[in-house]
Each structure stands twice: as structure tokens, then as C-alpha cells.
Design a protein around this motif. Sequence first.
Motif, PDB file in Angstrom:
ATOM      1  N   LEU A 203      15.713   7.024  -6.356  1.00 53.04           N
ATOM      2  CA  LEU A 203      14.792   7.484  -5.843  1.00 53.04           C
ATOM      3  C   LEU A 203      14.427   6.710  -4.385  1.00 53.04           C
ATOM      4  CD1 LEU A 203      11.819   8.293  -8.316  1.00 53.04           C
ATOM      5  CD2 LEU A 203      13.317   9.767  -6.855  1.00 53.04           C
ATOM      6  N   LEU A 204      15.314   5.470  -4.298  1.00 57.23           N
ATOM      7  CA  LEU A 204      15.279   4.834  -3.138  1.00 57.23           C
ATOM      8  C   LEU A 204      15.800   5.477  -2.096  1.00 57.23           C
ATOM      9  CD1 LEU A 204      16.610   1.312  -4.599  1.00 57.23           C
ATOM     10  CD2 LEU A 204      14.484   1.902  -3.838  1.00 57.23           C
ATOM     11  N   GLN A 205      16.598   6.698  -2.250  1.00 53.91           N
ATOM     12  CA  GLN A 205      17.059   7.435  -0.976  1.00 53.91           C
ATOM     13  C   GLN A 205      15.802   8.497  -0.698  1.00 53.91           C
ATOM     14  OE1 GLN A 205      20.461   9.434  -2.421  1.00 53.91           O
ATOM     15  NE2 GLN A 205      21.249   7.819  -3.856  1.00 53.91           N
ATOM     16  N   HIS A 206      14.827   8.561  -1.422  1.00 56.64           N
ATOM     17  CA  HIS A 206      13.662   9.170  -1.106  1.00 56.64           C
ATOM     18  C   HIS A 206      12.293   8.630  -0.780  1.00 56.64           C
ATOM     19  CE1 HIS A 206      16.269  12.422  -2.350  1.00 56.64           C
ATOM     20  NE2 HIS A 206      16.552  12.046  -3.344  1.00 56.64           N
ATOM     21  N   ARG A 207      12.535   7.551  -0.171  1.00 55.86           N
ATOM     22  CA  ARG A 207      11.506   6.585   0.171  1.00 55.86           C
ATOM     23  C   ARG A 207      10.334   7.265   0.722  1.00 55.86           C
ATOM     24  NH1 ARG A 207      12.521   1.101  -0.166  1.00 55.86           N
ATOM     25  NH2 ARG A 207      14.699   0.628  -0.371  1.00 55.86           N
ATOM     26  N   GLU A 208      10.477   8.219   1.788  1.00 59.24           N
ATOM     27  CA  GLU A 208       9.208   8.808   2.406  1.00 59.24           C
ATOM     28  C   GLU A 208       8.307   9.427   1.312  1.00 59.24           C
ATOM     29  OE1 GLU A 208       8.105  11.652   5.978  1.00 59.24           O
ATOM     30  OE2 GLU A 208      10.266  10.834   5.861  1.00 59.24           O
ATOM     31  N   GLN A 209       9.142  10.273   0.517  1.00 55.94           N
ATOM     32  CA  GLN A 209       8.216  11.055  -0.429  1.00 55.94           C
ATOM     33  C   GLN A 209       7.396  10.236  -1.717  1.00 55.94           C
ATOM     34  OE1 GLN A 209      11.382  13.735  -1.763  1.00 55.94           O
ATOM     35  NE2 GLN A 209       9.968  15.372  -1.753  1.00 55.94           N
ATOM     36  N   LEU A 210       8.234   8.817  -1.965  1.00 54.92           N
ATOM     37  CA  LEU A 210       7.678   8.025  -2.810  1.00 54.92           C
ATOM     38  C   LEU A 210       6.501   7.368  -2.137  1.00 54.92           C
ATOM     39  CD1 LEU A 210       8.374   7.286  -5.698  1.00 54.92           C
ATOM     40  CD2 LEU A 210       9.711   5.137  -4.794  1.00 54.92           C
ATOM     41  N   SER A 211       6.822   6.984  -0.813  1.00 52.44           N
ATOM     42  CA  SER A 211       5.396   6.286  -0.097  1.00 52.44           C
ATOM     43  C   SER A 211       4.266   7.329  -0.139  1.00 52.44           C
ATOM     44  CB  SER A 211       5.782   5.854   1.117  1.00 52.44           C
ATOM     45  OG  SER A 211       7.051   4.913   0.999  1.00 52.44           O
ATOM     46  N   GLY A 212       4.449   8.586   0.034  1.00 49.23           N
ATOM     47  CA  GLY A 212       3.513   9.371   0.129  1.00 49.23           C
ATOM     48  C   GLY A 212       2.658   9.621  -1.111  1.00 49.23           C
ATOM     49  N   LEU A 213       3.353   9.693  -2.152  1.00 50.45           N
ATOM     50  CA  LEU A 213       2.765   9.845  -3.446  1.00 50.45           C
ATOM     51  C   LEU A 213       1.822   8.604  -3.901  1.00 50.45           C
ATOM     52  CD1 LEU A 213       5.406  11.537  -5.817  1.00 50.45           C
ATOM     53  CD2 LEU A 213       3.248  12.483  -5.212  1.00 50.45           C
ATOM     54  N   CYS A 214       2.377   7.470  -3.459  1.00 52.17           N
ATOM     55  CA  CYS A 214       1.844   6.041  -3.808  1.00 52.17           C
ATOM     56  C   CYS A 214       0.634   6.086  -2.946  1.00 52.17           C
ATOM     57  CB  CYS A 214       2.702   4.935  -3.453  1.00 52.17           C
ATOM     58  SG  CYS A 214       3.984   4.872  -4.619  1.00 52.17           S
ATOM     59  N   GLU A 215       0.466   6.538  -1.760  1.00 48.85           N
ATOM     60  CA  GLU A 215      -0.740   6.449  -1.084  1.00 48.85           C
ATOM     61  C   GLU A 215      -1.811   7.286  -1.718  1.00 48.85           C
ATOM     62  OE1 GLU A 215       0.199   7.838   3.140  1.00 48.85           O
ATOM     63  OE2 GLU A 215       1.602   5.976   3.387  1.00 48.85           O
ATOM     64  N   GLU A 216      -1.483   8.469  -2.093  1.00 48.49           N
ATOM     65  CA  GLU A 216      -2.453   9.349  -3.040  1.00 48.49           C
ATOM     66  C   GLU A 216      -2.888   8.841  -4.284  1.00 48.49           C
ATOM     67  OE1 GLU A 216      -1.817  13.565  -3.239  1.00 48.49           O
ATOM     68  OE2 GLU A 216      -0.172  13.235  -1.928  1.00 48.49           O
ATOM     69  N   LEU A 217      -1.865   8.015  -4.911  1.00 45.92           N
ATOM     70  CA  LEU A 217      -2.292   7.400  -6.242  1.00 45.92           C
ATOM     71  C   LEU A 217      -3.158   6.146  -5.953  1.00 45.92           C
ATOM     72  CD1 LEU A 217       1.194   7.704  -7.797  1.00 45.92           C
ATOM     73  CD2 LEU A 217      -0.870   8.652  -8.699  1.00 45.92           C
ATOM     74  N   VAL A 218      -2.996   5.442  -4.727  1.00 47.07           N
ATOM     75  CA  VAL A 218      -3.748   4.369  -4.594  1.00 47.07           C
ATOM     76  C   VAL A 218      -5.275   4.809  -4.421  1.00 47.07           C
ATOM     77  CG1 VAL A 218      -4.627   2.774  -2.701  1.00 47.07           C
ATOM     78  CG2 VAL A 218      -2.110   2.870  -3.648  1.00 47.07           C
ATOM     79  N   GLU A 219      -5.548   6.009  -3.449  1.00 44.17           N
ATOM     80  CA  GLU A 219      -6.926   6.455  -3.460  1.00 44.17           C
ATOM     81  C   GLU A 219      -7.631   6.780  -4.699  1.00 44.17           C
ATOM     82  OE1 GLU A 219      -7.139   9.631  -0.673  1.00 44.17           O
ATOM     83  OE2 GLU A 219      -5.945   8.654   0.997  1.00 44.17           O
ATOM     84  N   LEU A 220      -6.723   7.448  -5.556  1.00 43.60           N
ATOM     85  CA  LEU A 220      -7.125   7.967  -7.055  1.00 43.60           C
ATOM     86  C   LEU A 220      -7.359   6.856  -7.893  1.00 43.60           C
ATOM     87  CD1 LEU A 220      -7.663  10.078  -8.988  1.00 43.60           C
ATOM     88  CD2 LEU A 220      -5.047  10.006  -9.822  1.00 43.60           C
ATOM     89  N   LEU A 221      -6.732   5.704  -7.513  1.00 39.07           N
ATOM     90  CA  LEU A 221      -6.977   4.550  -8.529  1.00 39.07           C
ATOM     91  C   LEU A 221      -8.210   3.901  -8.136  1.00 39.07           C
ATOM     92  CD1 LEU A 221      -3.459   3.019  -8.976  1.00 39.07           C
ATOM     93  CD2 LEU A 221      -4.721   4.157 -10.827  1.00 39.07           C
ATOM     94  N   GLU A 222      -8.426   3.626  -6.892  1.00 39.19           N
ATOM     95  CA  GLU A 222      -9.487   2.994  -6.401  1.00 39.19           C
ATOM     96  C   GLU A 222     -10.782   4.056  -6.671  1.00 39.19           C
ATOM     97  OE1 GLU A 222      -8.628   2.594  -2.252  1.00 39.19           O
ATOM     98  OE2 GLU A 222      -7.572   0.415  -2.462  1.00 39.19           O
ATOM     99  N   ALA A 223     -10.836   5.197  -6.573  1.00 39.70           N
ATOM    100  CA  ALA A 223     -11.997   6.330  -6.856  1.00 39.70           C
ATOM    101  C   ALA A 223     -12.363   5.942  -8.410  1.00 39.70           C
ATOM    102  CB  ALA A 223     -11.575   7.524  -6.481  1.00 39.70           C
ATOM    103  N   SER A 224     -11.315   5.594  -9.217  1.00 43.42           N
ATOM    104  CA  SER A 224     -11.248   5.316 -10.600  1.00 43.42           C
ATOM    105  C   SER A 224     -12.089   4.123 -10.929  1.00 43.42           C
ATOM    106  CB  SER A 224     -10.249   5.828 -11.255  1.00 43.42           C
ATOM    107  OG  SER A 224      -9.886   7.100 -11.082  1.00 43.42           O
TER     108      SER A 224
END
Length: 233
Positions: A203-224
Amino acid sequence: MSWHVLGAGALGSLWAARLAGAGATVRIILRSAQRLADYQRAGGLTLTADDLSRLYAIPAELPDASTPILRLLVACKAYDAEGAIAQVASRLSSGCEILLLQNGLGSQQAIAERWPQARCIFVSSTEGAYREDDFHVVFAGRGQNWLGDSSGGSAPAWLDELNRASIPQTWSSDILARLWRKLALNCAINPLTVLHDCRNGELLQHREQLSGLCEELVELLEASRQPAAASDL
């Protein structure tokens, strides 16, 4: 004291082999007579680490064996864990310890509620392993294991056994935050490995997708209300 390992998947096998290699008494519990026969034909459990393979002739048994269980490592998938423990419930000694090596949240709490006579220790692992074949596991990624008791209590003395087995461990006073973080990591990694049909490291070859998912997940975790799990995701 014996370690009973319930679930001969990748991580369960990895723990069992390292504990046995360090001289601990380990017994693997297999779900059926057919699986037990297959295991016996294989001669035990093979671990490949650092390009070296070793066979461990760890004793195995069925859920209905008669020996009491004082320490149980549950390495099944979360959706199988409660049912798997139910198969050995009659063997659980009073005051036994159950280590729950499941991802996600919910199954651990259900198990702790169902068997209150046991001390349930939650485990969050970032180690990587996969099965090369039946009863042959490959140690694919070094990481860390966090253990903790959501009900409180001090760290058990047997953590030294993990150190001797080269199983990295840290006792966590906030294990639920660790489980939230692991849940978020899996939410980022697992769907992308399916979409790209690859192993985690690729997945290191797909950093942009991975980073995008992580940004969404950070919002979810903070909301939780899980800011610790969101930090540097």
C-alpha cells in the motif's frame, strides 16, 4: 502454567511458535477431528521468520479435552471468538485469564460479560503474519502488542514470558484507545488491499488513497471522543 491457544490462524500460530520456542508449555486447540488429523500429519506448526523455517511439534487437542484451562489465548476472528470460547467453557478454571487477540470493538466486551469468572485481557497487535499453508505461518512484519484490562488491575507477572519469547509487549492503562486505533488502521488498510489485491506493505504505492482514508478516519475518531487514537494516524 500452560498456554492454551484457541485458533491456529496467522497470529495465533505466531504466538504459539514463539512461546514454544522459548520453552513455554503450549497446547493448540483445534476445532475438529479432521483439523487435528491434518495437524498431526504436518508434524506440528512451522514458523518462517527472517527466511528461516522451523517446525514446532506443539501438542494439539480438541475443544472437549479434559485438561483445565488457566490461560487461554483466543486468536479467532472477532465473529468466531465467543462461540469458540463457549466450546471450551466447561474447562475454564475459576480465575482463569483470557487473552483476546481480536481486532475491532464489541466482541471483547461481550466475552467479558459472558464469563465474569475470568480475567479478560484485551490485546491490540500491529505485528504482521500470514499463512503460507496449513499450519505454516510467515512472520511478515514486526510491530508491537499492547495488553490491558479494561476493568483495571495491575500487569500480570507472566509478561516476562512474552519477553523471553521475543513477543514485544507493553501494558496499557487505556487499552480501549489502542483498540480504537487498531480499528481505524484496519479501516484504512483492509479495503485497499482488497481493491488492489495486494499485501499490506504494498500500500506504500498508494499513499494518496491511504492518506485520504486516514483524514476521514481522524475526523470520525475525534467525533467519537477518541483523540488519542487519532493522533498521527
